[in-house]
Scaffold this motif. Structure first.
Motif, PDB file in Angstrom:
ATOM      1  N   ALA A   1      13.369  -6.987  -7.037  1.00  0.00           N
ATOM      2  CA  ALA A   1      11.618  -7.077  -7.537  1.00  0.00           C
ATOM      3  C   ALA A   1      11.507  -5.051  -8.853  1.00  0.00           C
ATOM      4  CB  ALA A   1      10.967  -7.477  -6.332  1.00  0.00           C
ATOM      5  N   SER A   2      12.126  -4.784  -8.836  1.00  0.00           N
ATOM      6  CA  SER A   2      11.374  -2.868  -9.053  1.00  0.00           C
ATOM      7  C   SER A   2      11.972  -3.008 -10.257  1.00  0.00           C
ATOM      8  CB  SER A   2      12.154  -2.281  -8.124  1.00  0.00           C
ATOM      9  OG  SER A   2      13.659  -2.790  -8.726  1.00  0.00           O
TER      10      SER A   2
ATOM     11  N   ALA B   1       0.938  -1.871  -0.194  1.00  0.00           N
ATOM     12  CA  ALA B   1      -0.141  -0.114  -0.036  1.00  0.00           C
ATOM     13  C   ALA B   1       0.780   1.265  -0.287  1.00  0.00           C
ATOM     14  CB  ALA B   1      -1.006  -0.233   1.240  1.00  0.00           C
ATOM     15  N   VAL B   2       2.317   1.299   0.375  1.00  0.00           N
ATOM     16  CA  VAL B   2       3.082   2.316   0.934  1.00  0.00           C
ATOM     17  C   VAL B   2       3.382   2.638  -0.399  1.00  0.00           C
ATOM     18  CG1 VAL B   2       4.835   3.240   1.727  1.00  0.00           C
ATOM     19  CG2 VAL B   2       3.431   2.222   3.238  1.00  0.00           C
ATOM     20  N   ALA B   3       3.703   1.226  -1.106  1.00  0.00           N
ATOM     21  CA  ALA B   3       4.486   1.846  -2.538  1.00  0.00           C
ATOM     22  C   ALA B   3       3.489   2.386  -3.343  1.00  0.00           C
ATOM     23  CB  ALA B   3       5.189  -0.181  -3.063  1.00  0.00           C
TER      24      ALA B   3
ATOM     25  N   ASN C   1       7.115   1.451 -14.575  1.00  0.00           N
ATOM     26  CA  ASN C   1       5.477   1.543 -14.342  1.00  0.00           C
ATOM     27  C   ASN C   1       4.895   0.421 -13.859  1.00  0.00           C
ATOM     28  OD1 ASN C   1       3.887   3.746 -12.825  1.00  0.00           O
ATOM     29  ND2 ASN C   1       2.487   3.392 -15.649  1.00  0.00           N
ATOM     30  N   GLY C   2       6.044  -0.189 -13.182  1.00  0.00           N
ATOM     31  CA  GLY C   2       5.031  -1.374 -12.496  1.00  0.00           C
ATOM     32  C   GLY C   2       5.750  -1.736 -11.084  1.00  0.00           C
ATOM     33  N   LEU C   3       4.933  -2.833 -10.462  1.00  0.00           N
ATOM     34  CA  LEU C   3       5.341  -2.967  -8.755  1.00  0.00           C
ATOM     35  C   LEU C   3       5.310  -4.508  -8.849  1.00  0.00           C
ATOM     36  CD1 LEU C   3       5.345  -2.169  -5.393  1.00  0.00           C
ATOM     37  CD2 LEU C   3       2.611  -2.560  -5.558  1.00  0.00           C
TER      38      LEU C   3
ATOM     39  N   GLY D   1       9.837  -2.191  -6.070  1.00  0.00           N
ATOM     40  CA  GLY D   1      10.193  -3.120  -5.845  1.00  0.00           C
ATOM     41  C   GLY D   1      10.143  -3.830  -3.974  1.00  0.00           C
ATOM     42  N   VAL D   2       8.817  -4.553  -3.838  1.00  0.00           N
ATOM     43  CA  VAL D   2       8.500  -4.643  -2.118  1.00  0.00           C
ATOM     44  C   VAL D   2       9.413  -5.871  -1.988  1.00  0.00           C
ATOM     45  CG1 VAL D   2       6.977  -4.859  -0.627  1.00  0.00           C
ATOM     46  CG2 VAL D   2       6.596  -2.894  -2.497  1.00  0.00           C
TER      47      VAL D   2
END
Length: 354
Positions: A152-153, A121-123, A159-161, A141-142
């Motif tokens: 992960a990033s 949610a923060v990301a 423009n991805g998560l 990336g989380v």
């Protein structure tokens, strides 16, 4: 407590800023670099990357791969200004921020200022705020540590998560190609392949001592990373001591043969300095003989080096300072580094080698 780490990486940052400033360039292969055959690329738009163009590549090579590329000279004052805006977004959520360069940073959001329920949610909130404030996209990336968050990033750029939960770490790592591990270059990758290793799951077959035998100190870190272990904290007050690069030759070479690889190293190092927006006053040359004797030569200038040409000149001048009796050796390694970084307001001064 398991850490909650986010790695935020702005998408093609310098190029994206230039596209924002000049929308007529949208959809075109744009390269941020001085339009000179001796320059290196600071950033390339995603359209330019389709032709194989990338940061730190020489403009001479880029011209061959993509003759139609449009060159825009870098504007570091503008990039720094936008980077400060991005930083201000981070500070809405945490004070545990470790910038890696103008366009990427680690954030520890194990506890966040807005009491959002998850790092995901923060990301998402950070990415939305960055877009609203700057008009630019960021990927994130989380993960439970810095190693995994950085991988992960890059997973769903641009423009991805991408999220790696603690329960999914081993499932994610097992099929991961070894070249995805930060710090694994061509030489290390070739050694992996010689040992029959191609994915992280292959690393799990080797003990800690076996990996140390084959890869030195890096072997112990490989043992940990293969198991998803990375205890490094987010260091919010980290100061760069030196930025450097080196290469171990496939075969020992004579002193007379060092000049060309040294110039290549200078090109690579300059790309790193541009990426990190760090310009230092001290240049250090490192050589290692085939008997493992290490020779270093350094020179400190009154103001920072601010061009690739000056870095090359400094490196070659240090090569000339190597003692004659040392020159009779064969050499297995060469490296070049820059240190002694002044405050940002000094970094715009020009260097004189006279």
């Amino acid at each position: 407590m398991t850490r909650k780490i986010i790695h935020v990486d702005m998408d093609a940052f310098y190029a994206s800023v230039e596209l924002r400033e000049n929308p007529s360039l949208l959809g075109k292969p744009v390269v941020v670099a001085w339009d000179s055959g001796r320059s290196v690329i600071c950033a390339a738009s995603y359209e330019a990357r389709k032709y194989g163009l990338r940061s730190a590549m020489s403009v001479a090579k880029a011209r061959i791969l993509c003759p139609q590329a449009i060159y825009v000279p870098p504007n570091f004052d503008l990039y720094r200004s936008v980077s400060r805006q991005v930083r201000s977004v981070f500070e809405r959520y945490t004070n545990m921020i470790e910038p890696l360069s103008l366009d990427e940073a680690y954030l520890d959001v194990t506890v966040n200022f807005k009491n959002l329920p998850s790092a995901t949610a923060v990301a998402n909130a950070i990415r939305a705020d960055i877009l609203s404030l700057t008009g630019l996209t960021a990927s994130a990336g989380v993960a439970p540590n810095k190693f995994l968050a950085k991988i992960a990033s890059d997973w769903r750029k641009p423009n991805g998560l991408f999220v790696i939960s603690p329960a999914k770490v081993q499932d994610f790592l097992a099929p991961l190609p070894l070249q995805k591990i930060p710090g694994v270059g061509k030489v290390t990758l070739a050694k992996f392949h010689q040992l029959g290793m191609f994915t992280v799951s292959d690393l799990l077959r080797f003990s800690d001592s076996e990996l140390v035998f084959h890869f030195g100190k890096f072997g112990h870190r490989l043992y940990q990373l293969a198991r998803g272990v990375d205890e490094r904290p987010v260091e919010s007050n980290q100061v760069a001591q030196q930025i450097s690069t080196e290469t171990t030759f496939d075969e020992d070479i004579s002193f007379a043969q060092i000049e060309m690889p040294l110039m290549t190293l200078c090109t690579k190092l300059w790309g790193q300095l541009l990426k990190k927006n760090k310009f230092g006053c001290t240049v250090t040359l490192k050589l290692k003989t085939n008997s493992f004797r290490i020779i270093t030569r350094s020179k400190t200038f009154s103001v920072p080096l601010h061009s690739q040409t000056h870095l090359v000149q400094a490196g070659l001048s240090l090569l000339e300072r190597v003692d004659e009796d040392i020159k009779d050796n064969q050499f297995r390694l060469a490296g070049i580094g820059v240190s002694h970084f002044p405050e940002e307001h000094q970094a715009g001064q020009q260097l004189s080698l006279l």
